[in-house]
Design an enzyme around this catalytic site. Structure first.
Site, PDB file in Angstrom:
ATOM      1  N   ARG A  38      60.340  97.562  38.877  1.00  0.00           N
ATOM      2  CA  ARG A  38      61.569  96.785  38.702  1.00  0.00           C
ATOM      3  C   ARG A  38      61.873  96.444  37.253  1.00  0.00           C
ATOM      4  O   ARG A  38      62.875  95.814  36.972  1.00  0.00           O
ATOM      5  CB  ARG A  38      61.490  95.485  39.518  1.00  0.00           C
ATOM      6  CG  ARG A  38      61.499  95.737  41.011  1.00  0.00           C
ATOM      7  CD  ARG A  38      61.562  94.430  41.784  1.00  0.00           C
ATOM      8  NE  ARG A  38      61.716  94.664  43.212  1.00  0.00           N
ATOM      9  CZ  ARG A  38      60.727  95.011  44.019  1.00  0.00           C
ATOM     10  NH1 ARG A  38      59.510  95.131  43.555  1.00  0.00           N
ATOM     11  NH2 ARG A  38      60.954  95.218  45.297  1.00  0.00           N
ATOM     12  N   GLN A 105      48.982  93.121  43.421  1.00  0.00           N
ATOM     13  CA  GLN A 105      50.059  93.855  44.087  1.00  0.00           C
ATOM     14  C   GLN A 105      49.971  95.333  43.749  1.00  0.00           C
ATOM     15  O   GLN A 105      50.730  96.140  44.284  1.00  0.00           O
ATOM     16  CB  GLN A 105      51.414  93.299  43.622  1.00  0.00           C
ATOM     17  CG  GLN A 105      51.626  91.843  43.975  1.00  0.00           C
ATOM     18  CD  GLN A 105      52.879  91.273  43.315  1.00  0.00           C
ATOM     19  OE1 GLN A 105      52.891  90.959  42.130  1.00  0.00           O
ATOM     20  NE2 GLN A 105      53.940  91.145  44.081  1.00  0.00           N
ATOM     21  N   HIS A 125      48.883  95.071  48.698  1.00  0.00           N
ATOM     22  CA  HIS A 125      49.730  96.228  49.029  1.00  0.00           C
ATOM     23  C   HIS A 125      48.919  97.499  49.263  1.00  0.00           C
ATOM     24  O   HIS A 125      49.465  98.595  49.246  1.00  0.00           O
ATOM     25  CB  HIS A 125      50.790  96.443  47.933  1.00  0.00           C
ATOM     26  CG  HIS A 125      51.807  95.345  47.891  1.00  0.00           C
ATOM     27  ND1 HIS A 125      52.546  95.031  46.775  1.00  0.00           N
ATOM     28  CD2 HIS A 125      52.195  94.453  48.842  1.00  0.00           C
ATOM     29  CE1 HIS A 125      53.346  94.002  47.040  1.00  0.00           C
ATOM     30  NE2 HIS A 125      53.149  93.635  48.287  1.00  0.00           N
ATOM     31  N   CYS A 133      45.904 107.402  58.763  1.00  0.00           N
ATOM     32  CA  CYS A 133      46.639 108.157  59.774  1.00  0.00           C
ATOM     33  C   CYS A 133      47.488 107.208  60.588  1.00  0.00           C
ATOM     34  O   CYS A 133      46.985 106.223  61.121  1.00  0.00           O
ATOM     35  CB  CYS A 133      45.672 108.908  60.690  1.00  0.00           C
ATOM     36  SG  CYS A 133      46.528 109.655  62.102  1.00  0.00           S
ATOM     37  N   CYS A 161      43.680 113.740  65.081  1.00  0.00           N
ATOM     38  CA  CYS A 161      44.679 113.530  66.143  1.00  0.00           C
ATOM     39  C   CYS A 161      45.998 114.237  65.872  1.00  0.00           C
ATOM     40  O   CYS A 161      46.900 114.191  66.712  1.00  0.00           O
ATOM     41  CB  CYS A 161      44.917 112.032  66.345  1.00  0.00           C
ATOM     42  SG  CYS A 161      45.967 111.288  65.097  1.00  0.00           S
ATOM     43  N   ASN A 224      54.189  87.203  31.516  1.00  0.00           N
ATOM     44  CA  ASN A 224      55.068  88.313  31.900  1.00  0.00           C
ATOM     45  C   ASN A 224      56.047  88.534  30.761  1.00  0.00           C
ATOM     46  O   ASN A 224      56.352  87.608  30.024  1.00  0.00           O
ATOM     47  CB  ASN A 224      55.823  87.964  33.202  1.00  0.00           C
ATOM     48  CG  ASN A 224      56.385  89.184  33.891  1.00  0.00           C
ATOM     49  OD1 ASN A 224      55.721  90.212  33.988  1.00  0.00           O
ATOM     50  ND2 ASN A 224      57.619  89.107  34.359  1.00  0.00           N
TER      51      ASN A 224
HETATM   52 ZN    ZN Z   1      44.742 110.529  63.273  1.00  0.00          ZN
END
Ligand code: ZN
Length: 252
Positions: A38, A105, A125, A133, A161, A224
């Site tokens: 951002r 994050q 995150h 999966c 799977c 920041n």
């Molecule tokens: Zn799987």
């Protein structure tokens, strides 16, 4: 207060603190060559379509979106990125036995690579260094999946799977992991000092750790390079290069 005065004040607070909780956002990794999302040069600022492509719904519904995502993963700047001075400063803080928890994050795992204990890191995150999966929930190292892409599988499926594989990160439209968020909120309550570094503090519920820490008596320091919506809660604001400021305030 000017910057040198603020730096020395914050150093004193850190010297006195015993349970520091750190929250990091993309701003700490830009010095490692990983672009943020951002900021002025951010991935989504420059290409708003990229934000749309990264929604979970599009990823699951559209094989073309997945193929583009796998191509982008192959080329991601994180694979060659190394921790920078900002990351190393937080390792120094842990060696001083002051770091209660490190909420991040970021999905690049640069805190772990720098040397912070995995047990202190809360990855709200997820991590791009693992795949999961969507069908069976199995997790595996990302590099093994990328090897399959390099070998010609444009959209590799789960070998158990047949389900859709994605990076083990929280996409737009994907629910956060409740236990992970609960832990972030818990450690924020336990903090005597909260250091928010390189986060725009716009993404909830994670940004909520700032007011939670404040309400529970912690000093709040925001580092920041742009203003954040939480600045008025801060006991000190540090504007400047994270890689220069953090070593100054964290060193013993
Ligand atoms: Zn799987």
């Amino acid at each position: 207060m000017d910057l040198p005065d603020t730096v020395s004040t914050v150093r004193r607070w850190i010297d006195a603190a015993e349970r520091i909780v750190v929250l990091t956002g993309a701003g700490i990794s830009t010095d490692s060559g990983i672009p943020d999302f951002r900021g002025p040069q951010g991935v989504w600022t420059r290409n708003p379509a990229a934000e749309k492509q990264s929604t979970l719904q599009n990823y699951l519904a559209d094989p073309e979106v997945r193929k583009a995502a796998w191509r982008a993963r192959l080329e991601h700047s994180a694979w060659s990125a190394q921790p920078n001075r900002g990351h190393h400063a937080l390792v120094a803080l842990e060696r001083r036995a002051k770091l209660h928890a490190l909420i991040t994050q970021n999905i690049d795992e640069l805190h772990r690579i720098a040397g912070n204990s995995p047990g202190r890191i809360v990855e709200v995150h997820g991590t791009m260094r693992r795949v999961m999966c969507w069908g069976c929930g199995a997790r595996a190292p990302m590099q093994a999946a990328l090897d399959r892409v390099r070998a010609g599988e444009a959209d590799p499926a789960c070998r158990t799977c047949g389900g859709i594989l994605k990076s083990d990160t929280i996409s737009f439209g994907q629910a956060l992991v409740p236990e992970v968020i609960a832990r972030a909120m818990q450690v924020a309550q336990e903090a005597d000092l909260l250091l928010a570094i390189g986060s725009t503090l716009q993404v909830y519920p994670v940004a909520g750790v700032v007011p939670i820490a404040k309400e529970n008596g912690a000093k709040v320091i925001i580092i920041n390079n742009q203003p954040t919506p939480m600045d008025e809660l801060a006991d000190a604001l540090l504007r400047g290069p994270i890689g220069e400021l953090l070593p100054q305030i964290c060193a013993g």
